[in-house]
Design a protein around this motif. Structure first.
Motif, PDB file in Angstrom:
ATOM      1  N   PHE A  44      51.088 -84.936 -14.413  1.00  0.00           N
ATOM      2  CA  PHE A  44      51.856 -83.706 -14.610  1.00  0.00           C
ATOM      3  C   PHE A  44      50.898 -82.702 -15.242  1.00  0.00           C
ATOM      4  CE2 PHE A  44      54.761 -80.917 -16.937  1.00  0.00           C
ATOM      5  CZ  PHE A  44      55.745 -80.676 -15.988  1.00  0.00           C
TER       6      PHE A  44
ATOM      7  N   THR B 160      51.485 -85.373  -7.606  1.00  0.00           N
ATOM      8  CA  THR B 160      51.094 -84.548  -8.754  1.00  0.00           C
ATOM      9  C   THR B 160      51.892 -83.249  -8.773  1.00  0.00           C
ATOM     10  OG1 THR B 160      48.849 -85.454  -8.711  1.00  0.00           O
ATOM     11  CG2 THR B 160      49.163 -83.392  -9.894  1.00  0.00           C
ATOM     12  N   GLU B 161      52.295 -82.839  -9.956  1.00  0.00           N
ATOM     13  CA  GLU B 161      53.076 -81.612 -10.128  1.00  0.00           C
ATOM     14  C   GLU B 161      52.379 -80.699 -11.121  1.00  0.00           C
ATOM     15  OE1 GLU B 161      57.547 -80.219 -11.627  1.00  0.00           O
ATOM     16  OE2 GLU B 161      57.168 -82.296 -11.024  1.00  0.00           O
TER      17      GLU B 161
ATOM     18  N   GLN C 232      52.908 -77.197 -13.607  1.00  0.00           N
ATOM     19  CA  GLN C 232      53.771 -76.234 -14.263  1.00  0.00           C
ATOM     20  C   GLN C 232      52.905 -75.271 -15.065  1.00  0.00           C
ATOM     21  OE1 GLN C 232      56.917 -75.691 -13.790  1.00  0.00           O
ATOM     22  NE2 GLN C 232      57.262 -77.505 -12.492  1.00  0.00           N
TER      23      GLN C 232
ATOM     24  N   HIS D  57      60.440 -84.768 -13.741  1.00  0.00           N
ATOM     25  CA  HIS D  57      59.368 -85.342 -12.912  1.00  0.00           C
ATOM     26  C   HIS D  57      59.340 -86.860 -13.048  1.00  0.00           C
ATOM     27  CE1 HIS D  57      55.337 -85.843 -11.178  1.00  0.00           C
ATOM     28  NE2 HIS D  57      54.986 -86.462 -12.285  1.00  0.00           N
TER      29      HIS D  57
END
Length: 441
Positions: free
Chosen positions: A69, A90-91, A93, A111
């Protein structure tokens, strides 16, 4: 773990933590000439060490790795794609400074909820950072059957699995990936565009499953080993004087006498005899201009010395030593003003316990009520001030029929203010009473 029935299910025990990754990496040992033969530092390839990005990792006691993350600083680009060749799932922000905050941690829990087993409940071990502690986080975790347990403050260096067995090897792999990239292409720059790709290579460079299982075992988290850490590791630190065994200062001695005892061996005989004579005669040696040097040496040896005006009834072999008030005020050391300490949150280890969530909700409601009352008083004060500035008839600060300065008059019943022009240019003396048309009705 035994209370919720996952004592023997490592796939339901998770640990989460954030870590920063420098774009410049860390240099390794190089073969270079000695300093006598070479001026300056040996040349080496490095990247931009000033920039770094934050990545949140989560592992299970069974060795599973939740997709990273990533947290990037704002602003969010419109057309840039940062997830090319990244670890699957994968994220990214974006926050103002690129750090984890409460809102972003809530997104991380969403997530996590998408990538863990549907068989719940599960346990997530977190540290006691303020960004992890909020009512919204606890309520969401409870809805998703994610039990949050916080580790003891100042103990993550030996209780948190990610800090003990994963981040060390991952950072070494990250530095190796950056070094090889610079060796292959010295002009290449590490930026946000390639960060996720390089981080994926660093993850693949270590045996993550083996590292995660070993990390949980090393901390005594899974399998549970209560004897893994002895009581001495939780004991408070000892002071320097207790560790080294320095002599304690006597409250009955002046700083001058202590300094004489410490430095008498290094003073010359005439100087030592001169100061001893002065103390025997009742004169404190602190009055000497040369004592500033001895004061500094004494502070380096023993820390802050006893103030001269705080010493009373000091004993001497010949007579009592007295210090005048004026000299004591001059010799007094400046005291730093204590800073107000931040109030620590009184949180249990099981932060998603229903009783604790209810208590935090009540505290949040009480805080909201106090804020509402404060805003209500401020609004009333503002409206009262605004009412004195506007006419109750025309609702304006200045009448439309005149651009010059106008006279005002107040109603003796409602205390409302009116333009004299608006009420009809009446003539009222100081002793007369004025009642507006609203009060007459």
């Amino acid at each position: 773990m035994g209370e919720i029935g996952i004592r023997h299910e490592p796939e339901k025990l998770f640990n989460m933590d954030e870590s920063g990754f420098d774009f410049g990496g860390k240099g390794e040992f190089v073969l270079a000439p000695t300093k006598e033969l070479m001026k300056g530092n040996p040349p080496r390839l490095t990247g931009n060490k000033k920039e770094r990005l934050t990545a949140a990792f989560c592992i299970s006691a069974a060795g599973a790795l939740i997709p990273p993350f990533l947290i990037y600083p704002e602003p969010k680009p419109i057309n840039a794609t940062f997830l090319d060749n990244a670890f699957p799932g994968t994220e990214i922000q974006y926050t103002k400074k690129g750090w984890m905050d409460s809102a972003t941690f809530l997104l991380f829990l969403r997530h996590l909820d998408r990538h863990i087993l549907s068989d719940r409940p599960v346990v997530l071990l977190i540290d006691s950072v303020s960004s992890h502690m909020s009512v919204d986080i606890f309520q969401f975790a409870k809805e998703k059957n994610i039990e949050l347990y916080r580790l003891l403050p100042n103990s993550t260096h030996f209780l948190q699995p990610l800090d003990n067995g994963v981040f060390g090897g991952l950072k070494k792999s990250w530095n190796t990936v950056l070094r090889r990239r610079l060796q292959e292409d010295p002009g290449a720059k590490t930026t946000k565009l390639v960060f996720a790709e390089l981080l994926n290579k660093a993850i693949n460079g270590i045996d993550m499953k083996r590292a995660a299982v070993s990390a949980f075992r090393a901390t005594g988290t899974f399998p549970i080993n209560k004897n893994r850490h002895g009581p001495e590791i939780f004991a408070t630190a000892r002071s320097f004087e207790q560790e080294v065994g320095l002599p304690e200062r006597s409250p009955q001695k002046t700083s001058a006498q202590e300094a004489m005892e410490v430095f008498s061996s290094v003073l010359s005989t005439p100087v030592r005899a001169h100061y001893n004579k002065r103390m025997l005669e009742g004169c404190d040696v602190e009055t000497s201009p040369s004592f500033a040097t001895y004061r500094r040496l004494h502070m380096r040896a023993f820390g802050p010395i006893i103030e001269a005006n705080a010493v009373t009834n000091s004993q001497s072999t010949a007579a009592d030593i007295t210090v005048s008030t004026s000299i004591g005020d001059c010799c007094q050391l400046p005291m730093a003003t204590p800073r107000p300490r931040r109030r620590k949150l009184d949180l249990p280890n099981h932060v998603t316990d229903p009783a604790h969530i209810k208590s935090m909700c009540l505290k949040t409601l009480q805080k909201a009520r106090k804020l509402g009352e404060k805003e209500k008083k401020a609004k009333a004060k503002y409206m009262a001030a605004k009412g004195r500035e506007t006419c109750k008839l025309c609702k304006r600060t200045h009448p439309k029929t005149s651009s010059e300065a106008v006279d005002w008059i107040a109603c003796d019943v409602c205390n409302g203010w009116f333009h004299v022009l608006c009420v009809g240019n009446i003539q009222i003396t100081v002793m007369e009473e004025f009642v507006c048309i609203f009060c007459k009705k």
